[in-house]
Design a protein around this motif. Structure first.
Motif, short mmCIF file in Angstrom:
data_model
loop_
_atom_site.label_atom_id
_atom_site.label_comp_id
_atom_site.label_asym_id
_atom_site.label_seq_id
_atom_site.Cartn_x
_atom_site.Cartn_y
_atom_site.Cartn_z
N LEU A 104 0.84 -1.21 0.00
CA LEU A 104 0.00 0.00 0.00
C LEU A 104 0.87 1.25 0.00
O LEU A 104 0.59 2.22 -0.73
CB LEU A 104 -0.94 0.00 1.21
CG LEU A 104 -2.09 -1.01 1.16
CD1 LEU A 104 -2.84 -1.04 2.50
CD2 LEU A 104 -3.06 -0.67 0.03
N HIS A 105 1.94 1.25 0.79
CA HIS A 105 2.83 2.41 0.82
C HIS A 105 3.49 2.63 -0.55
O HIS A 105 3.60 3.77 -1.02
CB HIS A 105 3.92 2.22 1.88
CG HIS A 105 3.43 2.36 3.29
ND1 HIS A 105 2.68 3.43 3.71
CD2 HIS A 105 3.58 1.55 4.37
CE1 HIS A 105 2.40 3.29 4.99
NE2 HIS A 105 2.93 2.15 5.41
N VAL A 106 3.93 1.55 -1.18
CA VAL A 106 4.55 1.65 -2.50
C VAL A 106 3.57 2.25 -3.50
O VAL A 106 3.92 3.15 -4.28
CB VAL A 106 5.03 0.26 -2.98
CG1 VAL A 106 5.45 0.31 -4.45
CG2 VAL A 106 6.19 -0.22 -2.12
N MET A 107 2.33 1.78 -3.47
CA MET A 107 1.32 2.26 -4.41
C MET A 107 0.96 3.72 -4.15
O MET A 107 0.84 4.52 -5.09
CB MET A 107 0.08 1.37 -4.33
CG MET A 107 0.31 -0.04 -4.85
SD MET A 107 -1.09 -1.14 -4.56
CE MET A 107 -2.35 -0.36 -5.57
N ILE A 108 0.79 4.08 -2.89
CA ILE A 108 0.42 5.45 -2.54
C ILE A 108 1.51 6.42 -2.97
O ILE A 108 1.25 7.44 -3.62
CB ILE A 108 0.14 5.57 -1.03
CG1 ILE A 108 -1.16 4.84 -0.67
CG2 ILE A 108 0.06 7.03 -0.60
CD1 ILE A 108 -1.38 4.67 0.82
N CYS A 109 2.74 6.12 -2.61
CA CYS A 109 3.85 7.03 -2.92
C CYS A 109 4.09 7.15 -4.42
O CYS A 109 4.34 8.24 -4.94
CB CYS A 109 5.12 6.57 -2.21
SG CYS A 109 5.08 6.80 -0.41
N ASN A 110 4.00 6.04 -5.13
CA ASN A 110 4.21 6.08 -6.58
C ASN A 110 3.09 6.83 -7.30
O ASN A 110 3.35 7.59 -8.24
CB ASN A 110 4.33 4.67 -7.13
CG ASN A 110 5.74 4.13 -7.09
OD1 ASN A 110 6.61 4.57 -7.84
ND2 ASN A 110 6.01 3.22 -6.18
N ALA A 111 1.87 6.64 -6.85
CA ALA A 111 0.75 7.36 -7.46
C ALA A 111 0.90 8.86 -7.24
O ALA A 111 0.72 9.67 -8.16
CB ALA A 111 -0.57 6.87 -6.88
N CYS A 112 1.25 9.24 -6.03
CA CYS A 112 1.37 10.66 -5.70
C CYS A 112 2.58 11.30 -6.39
O CYS A 112 2.57 12.50 -6.66
CB CYS A 112 1.47 10.85 -4.19
SG CYS A 112 -0.07 10.43 -3.33
N ALA A 113 3.61 10.52 -6.66
CA ALA A 113 4.78 11.06 -7.36
C ALA A 113 4.44 11.37 -8.82
O ALA A 113 4.97 12.33 -9.39
CB ALA A 113 5.94 10.08 -7.29
N ARG A 114 3.54 10.60 -9.39
CA ARG A 114 3.23 10.76 -10.80
C ARG A 114 2.10 11.76 -11.07
O ARG A 114 2.05 12.36 -12.15
CB ARG A 114 2.88 9.40 -11.41
CG ARG A 114 4.12 8.57 -11.68
CD ARG A 114 3.86 7.08 -11.72
NE ARG A 114 5.09 6.36 -12.06
CZ ARG A 114 6.11 6.19 -11.22
NH1 ARG A 114 6.04 6.67 -9.99
NH2 ARG A 114 7.20 5.56 -11.59
N TYR A 115 1.22 11.93 -10.13
CA TYR A 115 0.06 12.80 -10.34
C TYR A 115 0.02 13.89 -9.28
O TYR A 115 0.19 13.63 -8.09
CB TYR A 115 -1.23 11.98 -10.29
CG TYR A 115 -1.25 10.84 -11.28
CD1 TYR A 115 -1.56 11.06 -12.62
CD2 TYR A 115 -0.94 9.54 -10.88
CE1 TYR A 115 -1.56 10.02 -13.53
CE2 TYR A 115 -0.95 8.49 -11.78
CZ TYR A 115 -1.25 8.74 -13.11
OH TYR A 115 -1.25 7.70 -14.00
N SER A 116 -0.24 15.10 -9.69
CA SER A 116 -0.32 16.23 -8.77
C SER A 116 -1.61 16.16 -7.96
O SER A 116 -2.55 15.44 -8.33
CB SER A 116 -0.26 17.54 -9.54
OG SER A 116 -1.50 17.76 -10.21
#
Length: 333
Positions: A104-116
């Motif tokens: 979940l942490h990996v998904m949350i951080c990666n999503a937030c890095a790619r989308y504002s």
């Protein structure tokens, strides 16, 4: 032949010498086996490498979200979970110690890095015994509109109610601008900010500790109208056994489970593997820690095994700080 070996090899060289050679060969074979085992189970990419693989906030959610949960072991490329028209919603299953919270942490951080934050809003909900999402509260994750830790089922129900109201608000907005759905609205109203919304709940089975019938009514709306309004659900659990509702009254979670087309499985029991990946699909029961399977059509052939990097707490905090700095930088432009 045995006599010749004894006469020309063992006698001249000595039995002890040959025993030493055999011992060395056995050790060499053992070392090779260990190296192969470690290589098979090593992580081909780190959390930091995933985060910096692209520029911050450089992607639009117009068509869909693309969230990398790890590295595809078949082609050594970033695997992407698509969240949009299909699959609209996603289920995650993994037994205790399987790495579910880490994923979940990996998904949350990666999503937030790619989308504002203008493109993606997150609602993060943990129940009473959960504190995993607390890390996103101090300092606050720019994308998070809600960070609820140690919540109870009644509070979670109010979150569902709020998102149902948000769907209604968006439908009214689409009607006002003569648009048929989220994508149509974004395509024809580029100056209007309307991010995709993702509700992430860990141990979602706790939802049914409130009014199970009302919860099912809310989930029916969210799962069936989420696609057209840009509202998506990512629900995680340790097991599907005993998840609330009533099969006989039509209020069982099984009645809407099919709306969750995205399936992510970490190590779990054989029964749970079949529940999340599809009938006769027991692959998740054989996974090692640090690895998972993505499947979007519940056939064994569609299993995509991937490696999940470790998201350490200090690295997650550094990522949040970097996202906050990027938000401030973009805001000044």
């Amino acid at each position: 032949v045995t006599g010749l070996i004894y006469k020309f090899i063992m006698v001249p060289l000595g039995i002890e010498y040959l025993q030493t050679i055999v011992f060395i060969l056995v050790i060499a074979a053992l070392v090779q086996f260990i190296e192969m085992f470690l290589k098979k189970n090593e992580q081909p990419i780190t959390f930091d490498e995933m985060i910096i693989s692209g520029k911050f906030f450089d992607t639009s959610v117009l068509d869909e979200l693309q969230i990398p949960p790890g590295m595809n072991l078949q082609n050594n490329e970033l695997l992407k979970l698509f969240v949009g028209d299909f699959p609209v919603h996603t289920l995650i299953a993994g037994m205790t110690g399987s790495g579910k919270s880490n994923l979940l942490h990996v998904m949350i951080c990666n999503a937030c890095a790619r989308y504002s934050p203008d493109e993606l809003n997150l609602y993060l909900l943990d129940f009473k015994d959960g504190v995993e999402f607390a890390i996103y509260a101090k300092p606050p994750l720019p994308h998070a509109k809600l960070i609820a830790t140690q919540a109870d089922a009644n509070y979670a129900q109010t979150v569902l109610e709020y998102l149902v109201e948000e769907i209604s608000r968006r439908n009214g907005l689409f009607k006002k601008f003569s648009c048929k759905d989220y994508r149509d609205f974004r395509k024809n109203n580029s100056t209007e900010k309307l991010p995709r919304v993702v509700l992430i709940i860990d141990e979602f089975q706790r939802l049914f500790e409130a009014d199970a019938n009302h919860v099912m009514e809310l989930l029916e709306i969210l799962t069936k109208q989420g696609r057209s309004s840009g509202v998506h659900l990512i629900f995680a659990t340790q097991t599907f056994k005993g998840i609330g509702g009533n099969n006989f009254t039509g209020t069982s979670f099984n009645h809407i489970k099919g709306q969750f087309g995205g399936r992510l499985a970490l190590r779990c029991s054989v029964d749970d593997s079949k529940d999340i990946l599809g009938q006769n699909n027991e692959a998740a029961a054989e996974l090692n820690i640090g690895f998972a399977i993505l499947n979007t059509n519940q056939s064994v052939r569609s299993n995509q095994k991937f490696a999940v990097p470790e998201a350490k707490a200090d690295t997650v905090k550094q990522t949040i700080q970097a996202l906050r700095s990027e938000e401030r930088r973009v805001g000044k432009e």
